[in-house]
Design a protein around this motif. Structure first.
Motif, PDB file in Angstrom:
ATOM      1  N   TRP A  35     -10.230 -34.421 -10.927  1.00 17.06           N
ATOM      2  CA  TRP A  35      -9.108 -34.112 -11.526  1.00 17.06           C
ATOM      3  C   TRP A  35      -9.922 -33.659 -13.172  1.00 17.06           C
ATOM      4  O   TRP A  35      -9.178 -31.859 -13.588  1.00 17.06           O
ATOM      5  N   ASN A  36     -10.806 -34.250 -14.078  1.00 14.58           N
ATOM      6  CA  ASN A  36     -11.059 -33.771 -15.136  1.00 14.58           C
ATOM      7  C   ASN A  36     -11.583 -32.621 -14.175  1.00 14.58           C
ATOM      8  O   ASN A  36     -11.505 -31.282 -15.480  1.00 14.58           O
ATOM      9  N   ARG A  37     -11.980 -31.739 -13.742  1.00 13.20           N
ATOM     10  CA  ARG A  37     -13.520 -30.827 -13.076  1.00 13.20           C
ATOM     11  C   ARG A  37     -12.002 -29.682 -13.066  1.00 13.20           C
ATOM     12  O   ARG A  37     -12.384 -28.570 -13.471  1.00 13.20           O
ATOM     13  N   ILE A  40      -8.918 -29.626 -14.173  1.00 12.66           N
ATOM     14  CA  ILE A  40      -8.786 -29.281 -15.551  1.00 12.66           C
ATOM     15  C   ILE A  40      -9.267 -27.579 -15.605  1.00 12.66           C
ATOM     16  O   ILE A  40      -9.166 -26.903 -17.128  1.00 12.66           O
ATOM     17  N   LYS A  41     -10.622 -28.684 -16.373  1.00 13.71           N
ATOM     18  CA  LYS A  41     -11.635 -27.735 -17.165  1.00 13.71           C
ATOM     19  C   LYS A  41     -12.065 -26.517 -16.648  1.00 13.71           C
ATOM     20  O   LYS A  41     -11.585 -25.100 -17.699  1.00 13.71           O
ATOM     21  N   GLY A  73     -18.104 -37.028 -13.844  1.00 10.78           N
ATOM     22  CA  GLY A  73     -16.498 -37.062 -13.937  1.00 10.78           C
ATOM     23  C   GLY A  73     -15.297 -36.588 -13.116  1.00 10.78           C
ATOM     24  O   GLY A  73     -16.413 -36.116 -11.467  1.00 10.78           O
ATOM     25  N   SER A  74     -14.450 -36.650 -12.526  1.00 11.81           N
ATOM     26  CA  SER A  74     -13.783 -36.799 -11.895  1.00 11.81           C
ATOM     27  C   SER A  74     -13.338 -35.394 -10.943  1.00 11.81           C
ATOM     28  O   SER A  74     -13.626 -34.571 -12.249  1.00 11.81           O
ATOM     29  N   ASP A  96     -21.662 -29.242 -16.474  1.00 10.53           N
ATOM     30  CA  ASP A  96     -21.085 -30.349 -17.720  1.00 10.53           C
ATOM     31  C   ASP A  96     -21.432 -29.716 -18.730  1.00 10.53           C
ATOM     32  O   ASP A  96     -20.903 -30.173 -20.033  1.00 10.53           O
ATOM     33  N   SER A 121     -19.910 -26.703 -21.993  1.00 14.76           N
ATOM     34  CA  SER A 121     -19.070 -26.924 -22.636  1.00 14.76           C
ATOM     35  C   SER A 121     -18.191 -25.696 -22.569  1.00 14.76           C
ATOM     36  O   SER A 121     -18.841 -24.798 -21.621  1.00 14.76           O
ATOM     37  N   ARG A 165     -20.336 -45.864 -13.344  1.00 16.28           N
ATOM     38  CA  ARG A 165     -18.664 -45.809 -14.168  1.00 16.28           C
ATOM     39  C   ARG A 165     -19.236 -47.193 -14.823  1.00 16.28           C
ATOM     40  O   ARG A 165     -19.218 -47.277 -16.525  1.00 16.28           O
TER      41      ARG A 165
END
Lengths: 450, 450
Positions: free
Chosen positions: B352-354, B356-357, B349-350, A275, A277, A7
């Protein structure tokens, strides 16, 4: 050895881009492998990715283009003029260049081709565009070293040095006759250790594996894997040498094919990644879930038809998920083994033998599971032996039928030229759920009478 | 191009063997590729296979040994003396020879090694036996061409010719310093086009990808694929060049890894093929089926606990297979995408993002499926809207939870160093069946009150 994108590193790049520090960016990125830069670009927003692309050398950007995800590549290419795209293609080998041109919108294609500086390169690329991408013709590149069988080693080495300038890596030297027909091969090593006056016809190996332009890509992969080949020549209908396929292209074919089978077995119908959409993921997943839902309707209908059992044998309904799960699991196991066997060309013997084998295998597995079920349902679930025995007999029957469906549906599909991997995953679990429940309640009805 | 073994051809061979017609057999088989002969031997009975093995040249038999299925190879080797085995190994490259020795019983190993004629070859093989077969050390071969950075091109070419005699294919020429430390590489092509007096230090490329002896095989595969390498040098803890890995060995690693993931996703726990024995197949399949059966017990227990619903809402029980199937399918989809992403190193990605997705994705899929369910259960199944809505709300909840389990169980396993592919297939379907049924009836109880 492998580069990992942190990152912090990404933030540093974004910072440098926002401050327009081209010099530093160039120094930072030029050190990296093109595959790594492509990954970095995939993580950046479009404008930043485009910015980076423009400050790098065309030698590097051409390779980066190849490595980018299709959507990112499309965006980058959209911002380039046909002349700029042609410059990138000039740096690439013919097969890679053809792959990129094939992705371009029709109206841009011709213009890009006409802008390619090296006319021979352009001709080769146009030639490659004729072939279906899933065939040997679509996989091959035109870069190869060919020598005439009538030359001697000296002429050959001279010619070879010239030809090799355009070839990234010399795998084999192919020997042709005056009509361009493939006659055999020579190794670079043989050439190094042979006297210069020897005629080629005396040293070359007349046995050479080859594929035809229309051989399917998966078949090429199978041949190269089977015979441990690092490159294979491709001939046209008249046996003339027209290109060669290298193992690195085949590695991609093997990986893609395996990924596709795996995804089909899991009920995902397009090449998606974690990853992608939400919309892309839905498009790949929803069709199979709808199929499973419709199958579920049929099982509801079936159970409704057997609702008479509710009165005296309501426990039977507690076992439906168990029966359905066993039918699904057995079916998936059987189909996976067959699909893999078909892919590896390792299924031998007659259908009849296979049938007997599946039945015996299922009887063995089924009997062991039935015994566990009888004991378990008595001890753990406190059910009567009549229910336990009924469910057990059903279980064995369900396992036999499920394994037969799992075995023969892929074989049948394959006979009709349909990808057998389609029949794994949700298709098999859904049809086996339905058959399983039908068999279960039919047998239960016969034994317990309701 | 590919050779297909026909029944007629096999019958012909069996006939020739039974009539002891060695000459004709030799002529017939010597034309074939060793991979084809290995396959033929796999189809014959042991005595016939052994007979064929003995009449062929040792150059060919060595390669055949490599290609044979493990069981067939074991039988052939058991009939050979240590001296005969050593003769075969003399023909093979060090990595292949080491693989075969590793399979021999401990008491034979040493004797075989002591019988190998070429002492250097024997030393190299013994050296390779030290490494774990799943690491770069276990995959590498000792055959490579190395030159000292202090030489000039002429010395280099001379040395290279000598070394190349032992190397099947020269991928790269590695440049080392006086301490054997890897400094860079040279291509054969560069050498061909450079004047003979140039010092090597002026022409070699100082940037070279490499792996360490203890780098895991799958990691080597990832690096070679990512960077499009056809060979990669291997260094020891001190940076000294000790071997090289070629892409053909990596193709096998990629294929095996993909096959293994596919089989785990299908609930098969060992590397089995359709043609293996019923016992082998049972050993690979039964454990997962027992797991599914035990999971089934839990679902029976759960349904039994909700049997109060039988009185007023028996239709609820008709939907259990549907709910379980949806939970299973969604879970397998999610886990497959994650397992593939982890294998390709493409999950960014984190957590947390995963999370939510996945929730958003499940909400979208779930809502569409729920609408189909409400309409379908009314039109096709003739159920009241209250049941339809209850089942639909449950369905959406079940899909969300199932996708979260499918996503995070593999991620968790991976964090703890356990193969995430273990969590696909039966494991996910079974746990999702149970969770699905529990959620379904809990929600139904809250809405309908029973």
């Amino acid at each position: 050895m492998e580069f990992k994108i942190s990152r912090d590193f990404l933030a540093q790049i974004e910072q440098l881009v926002s401050e327009n520090r081209e010099q530093e960016l160039y120094q930072l990125l030029n050190e990296l492998h093109y595959a790594d830069i492509a990954e970095i670009m995939g993580e950046l927003d479009d404008a930043d990715a485009s910015y980076i692309f423009h400050i790098l050398d065309s030698e590097k950007t051409a390779e980066i283009l190849l490595e980018l995800d299709e959507e990112v590549r499309e965006k980058i290419l959209r911002n380039l003029s046909p002349k700029e795209i042609a410059e990138e293609l000039d740096e690439l080998s013919t097969d890679d260049a053809a792959d990129i041109i094939a992705e371009l919108p029709a109206e841009v294609k011709e213009e890009v081709i006409s802008e390619i500086q090296d006319v021979e390169h352009a001709k080769d690329i146009v030639d490659l565009l004729r072939y279906d991408e899933d065939t040997a013709g679509g996989l091959m590149g035109k870069e190869l070293v060919r020598v005439n069988e009538n030359w001697n080693v000296l002429t050959c080495v001279r010619e070879m040095r010239e030809q090799a300038a355009n070839v990234q890596r010399v795998h084999s030297i192919y020997v042709i006759d005056d009509e361009d027909r493939l006659k055999g091969r020579l190794s670079l090593k043989d050439l190094l250790v042979t006297s210069t006056k020897t005629p080629i016809s005396e040293v070359y190996i007349r046995k050479v594996d080859f594929v035809k332009v229309n051989t399917p890509g998966v078949e090429v992969a199978r041949i190269m894997q089977r015979y441990d080949l690092e490159a294979i020549p491709v001939v046209d209908e008249l046996g003339r040498l027209v290109g060669r396929i290298t193992i690195d292209d085949i590695v991609d074919v093997i990986k893609e094919e395996a990924d596709k089978d795996y995804q089909l077995a899991a009920g995902i119908s397009q090449d998606v990644e974690a990853d992608d959409s939400i919309l892309d993921l839905t498009r790949a997943r929803l069709p199979w879930l709808v199929l499973a839902l419709l199958g579920g309707f049929i099982s509801v209908k079936l159970l409704n038809g057997f609702s008479g059992a509710m009165n005296n044998h309501k426990e039977l309904f507690f076992f439906t998920p168990l029966i359905a799960a066993m039918a699904g699991n057995v079916g998936v196991q059987s189909s996976a083994i067959i699909v893999q066997g078909l892919a590896n060309n390792s299924i031998s013997g007659s259908l009849w033998n296979r049938l007997i084998k599946e039945v015996l295998l299922s009887l063995l597995n089924g009997t062991i599971l039935a015994l566990i079920l009888i004991i378990g349902s008595h001890l753990l679930l406190d059910m009567g032996y009549d229910v336990g025995i009924t469910v057990s007999i059903s279980l064995i029957s369900v396992i036999i039928i499920a394994s037969l469906i799992g075995t023969f549906v892929p074989i049948l599909l394959n006979r009709f030229g349909i990808d057998p991997a389609l029949a794994t995953g949700p298709f098999i679990t859904t049809s086996n759920d339905i058959c399983g429940i039908l068999i279960y309640f039919t047998i239960a009805k016969m034994i317990l009478g309701f």
